[in-house]
Motif scaffolding. Structure first.
Motif, PDB file in Angstrom:
ATOM      1  N   LEU A  42       0.835  -1.206   0.000  1.00  0.00           N
ATOM      2  CA  LEU A  42       0.000   0.000   0.000  1.00  0.00           C
ATOM      3  C   LEU A  42       0.871   1.259   0.000  1.00  0.00           C
ATOM      4  O   LEU A  42       0.563   2.239  -0.663  1.00  0.00           O
ATOM      5  CB  LEU A  42      -0.928  -0.012   1.223  1.00  0.00           C
ATOM      6  CG  LEU A  42      -2.105  -0.986   1.113  1.00  0.00           C
ATOM      7  CD1 LEU A  42      -2.746  -1.225   2.476  1.00  0.00           C
ATOM      8  CD2 LEU A  42      -3.148  -0.463   0.132  1.00  0.00           C
ATOM      9  N   LEU A  70      -8.723   1.601  -2.680  1.00  0.00           N
ATOM     10  CA  LEU A  70      -7.333   1.668  -2.212  1.00  0.00           C
ATOM     11  C   LEU A  70      -7.202   2.687  -1.080  1.00  0.00           C
ATOM     12  O   LEU A  70      -6.491   2.451  -0.111  1.00  0.00           O
ATOM     13  CB  LEU A  70      -6.399   2.056  -3.375  1.00  0.00           C
ATOM     14  CG  LEU A  70      -5.769   0.915  -4.186  1.00  0.00           C
ATOM     15  CD1 LEU A  70      -4.864   0.073  -3.307  1.00  0.00           C
ATOM     16  CD2 LEU A  70      -6.810   0.035  -4.829  1.00  0.00           C
ATOM     17  N   LEU A 100      -5.761   2.050   2.609  1.00  0.00           N
ATOM     18  CA  LEU A 100      -4.676   2.864   3.178  1.00  0.00           C
ATOM     19  C   LEU A 100      -5.070   3.398   4.544  1.00  0.00           C
ATOM     20  O   LEU A 100      -4.293   3.330   5.496  1.00  0.00           O
ATOM     21  CB  LEU A 100      -4.395   4.064   2.268  1.00  0.00           C
ATOM     22  CG  LEU A 100      -3.605   3.802   0.997  1.00  0.00           C
ATOM     23  CD1 LEU A 100      -3.727   5.011   0.076  1.00  0.00           C
ATOM     24  CD2 LEU A 100      -2.151   3.531   1.333  1.00  0.00           C
ATOM     25  N   TYR A 156      -2.548  -5.021  -7.512  1.00  0.00           N
ATOM     26  CA  TYR A 156      -3.855  -5.205  -6.869  1.00  0.00           C
ATOM     27  C   TYR A 156      -4.846  -5.682  -7.909  1.00  0.00           C
ATOM     28  O   TYR A 156      -4.722  -5.375  -9.089  1.00  0.00           O
ATOM     29  CB  TYR A 156      -4.359  -3.886  -6.279  1.00  0.00           C
ATOM     30  CG  TYR A 156      -3.600  -3.493  -5.053  1.00  0.00           C
ATOM     31  CD1 TYR A 156      -3.977  -3.981  -3.811  1.00  0.00           C
ATOM     32  CD2 TYR A 156      -2.481  -2.666  -5.132  1.00  0.00           C
ATOM     33  CE1 TYR A 156      -3.269  -3.646  -2.676  1.00  0.00           C
ATOM     34  CE2 TYR A 156      -1.760  -2.326  -4.008  1.00  0.00           C
ATOM     35  CZ  TYR A 156      -2.161  -2.826  -2.780  1.00  0.00           C
ATOM     36  OH  TYR A 156      -1.452  -2.493  -1.659  1.00  0.00           O
ATOM     37  N   THR A 208      -8.649  -6.802  -2.941  1.00  0.00           N
ATOM     38  CA  THR A 208      -8.970  -5.526  -2.292  1.00  0.00           C
ATOM     39  C   THR A 208     -10.382  -5.596  -1.720  1.00  0.00           C
ATOM     40  O   THR A 208     -10.581  -5.558  -0.515  1.00  0.00           O
ATOM     41  CB  THR A 208      -8.841  -4.354  -3.289  1.00  0.00           C
ATOM     42  OG1 THR A 208      -9.620  -4.635  -4.446  1.00  0.00           O
ATOM     43  CG2 THR A 208      -7.399  -4.144  -3.678  1.00  0.00           C
TER      44      THR A 208
END
Ligand SMILES: Nc1nc2c(c(=O)[nH]1)N[C@H]1C(S)=C(S)[C@@H](COP(=O)(O)O)O[C@H]1N2
Ligand SMILES: [Mo]
Length: 445
Positions: A24, A42, A46, A306, A311
């Motif tokens: 990440l 994403l 994070l 990814y 995810t």
């Protein structure tokens, strides 16, 4: 004493979450690629990893788009439409399968007396779309990406793979959502996804070439970090109409080089269409999604990768987990199942041999205990296989129900890491990795 630990193996998870955080961080620095993943997903990951505030991330773009995919799309033109309505080619007799949408679940009672390996015709099928029928003589595997020496792609035919040293091994493939419906029926919780009972697993003898061997022949570069196998089946479009592209999930290089196979045989025969013909990836002990069927190309990347399959899917979300979910799932958990239908009828005051199977993605099975009185008393089951990693063991226990009536059977496995199946599994919204002891109702008549 069984202990009620978390449902994922802790040592494994800490390794994977460190890897995930590193990945990440690289995405944040524009050094990781996430083609086909929503930017907000994403950002959520994070935030959950404690890596960034919205302000820090503002203005951070995705890295350069992926090079155009190699010829896999053209090769898919060799695809012939599958005949069966739900997209599964093999017959699905009701005695062996419960169909669930595009998937078919094996009935555990159909395994009684079949031997260690699941007969191929009874092996569960999990398809995101439908089985493509590929011509093995026209098939090629393209290995490509900036993680290869000089970024040069390599191509392999099936004959090329068969000329490389072959490895044969026994291993299960199990869907991460196996047992999902028990979150609802046994724990009263709601979860999303295919409502499997316990039959989204099968064990087979696989023959193929080590992925590591193929990567080395392709010219593995020193910068490679992630390996992304992709299926030749159709793009996966979600219920709300989002096209997520072809089924693909990155594997860290360390696992790819460890025990992963490119399998072309299952139980001594060429892979049948539904299980990945002509070649599938086999990732022992890991969630079934890692074992990409109908593999057409493998990207070897010097940047972390990814896909929606590491995810949005195949992480644990819910009250017990960080807001962006757990680290991506890797190994399967611990489970047991009786080879009996739900509410089976057994003669009262007669001798029965109860049979079943237990398995773990974390280690070998060490012991299995069975209860025929709802969990008040337990006795040790007899194991009928030598326990091995990434494989299941058959077991049995004798039982004579004294009187007619309703009984609850339980089987509880312990693996060589010391974990025992708990009484309940911590909830996650997508119902992955159910590992609690299952309460199996039967009737003595
Ligand atoms: N290309 C491709 N590979 C795939 C899938 C898929 O839909 N397409 N499903 C995955 C999932 S979620 C599981 S659980 C396993 C199931 O393997 P099986 O159908 O051979 O039992 O395949 C995995 N590999
Ligand atoms: Mo799965």
């Amino acid at each position: 004493m069984p202990h009620n630990g978390p449902s994922t193996d802790e040592s494994n998870e800490s390794g994977e979450s460190a890897y995930d955080r590193r990945r990440l961080r690289q995405w944040l620095a524009g050094e990781a690629r996430a083609d086909g993943v929503e930017r907000r997903d994403l950002l959520r990951l994070l935030a959950a990893a404690g890596l960034a505030t919205t302000a820090t991330v503002a203005g951070t773009g995705f890295a350069a788009p992926a090079p155009a995919a190699p010829a896999a799309a053209e090769r898919a033109e060799d695809t012939v439409a599958a005949a069966a309505a739900p997209g599964i080619v093999k017959p699905l007799p009701e005695a062996w399968f419960t169909t669930r949408g595009t998937n078919a679940e094996t009935r555990f009672e159909a395994l009684a007396g079949t031997g260690h390996h699941t007969p191929t015709d009874r092996f569960f099928v999990r398809n995101h779309t439908s089985t493509p029928v590929l011509d093995a003589s026209a098939w090629t595997l393209t290995v490509w990406g900036d993680g290869l020496v000089r970024g040069r792609a390599a191509e392999f035919t099936l004959d090329d793979l068969k000329r490389l040293p072959a490895t044969t091994r026994s291993a299960f493939v199990e869907c991460a959502g196996n047992g999902r419906s028990l979150f609802t029926t046994q724990q009263g919780q709601s979860v999303s996804g295919t409502a499997w009972t316990l039959g989204a697993i099968g064990a087979a003898r696989w023959r193929g070439v080590r992925l590591g061997e193929v990567l080395r022949r392709a010219g593995l570069g020193r910068d490679a970090v992630d390996v992304l196998p992709r299926g030749l089946d159709a793009d996966y479009v979600t219920a709300d109409g989002t096209n997520l592209g072809r089924v693909r999930r990155p594997l860290p290089l360390a696992k790819a080089l460890d025990d992963v196979l490119l399998a072309y045989e299952m139980n001594g025969e060429p892979l049948p269409p539904d299980h990945g013909h002509p070649v599938r990836v086999l990732v022992p002990s890991w969630t079934g999604i890692a074992s990409i069927k109908w593999v057409g190309d493998i990207e070897v990347s010097a940047q972390p990768l990814y896909s929606p399959w590491n995810t949005d899917f195949y992480r644990l979300f819910g009250a017990a987990y960080p807001e962006g979910g757990s680290a991506p799932l890797t190994r399967q958990t611990l489970k047991s199942a009786f080879e009996l239908p739900w509410n089976a009828s057994l003669a009262a005051a007669a001798d029965h041999r109860l049979t079943g199977r237990s398995w773990s993605g974390a280690g070998r099975i060490a012991r299995v205990d069975v209860s025929t009185d709802g969990g008040t008393t337990w006795r040790r089951a007899r194991l009928h296989d030598t326990p091995r990693r990434a494989d299941w063991v058959r077991w049995s226990a004798d039982w004579r129900p004294a009187a007619p009536g309703a009984y609850t059977l339980l089987a509880r496995a312990t693996d060589t890491t010391g974990r025992t199946q708990p009484r309940t599994t911590v909830h996650n919204t997508q119902g992955y990795l159910f590992d609690a002891v299952v309460r199996h109702p039967v009737q003595a008549v």
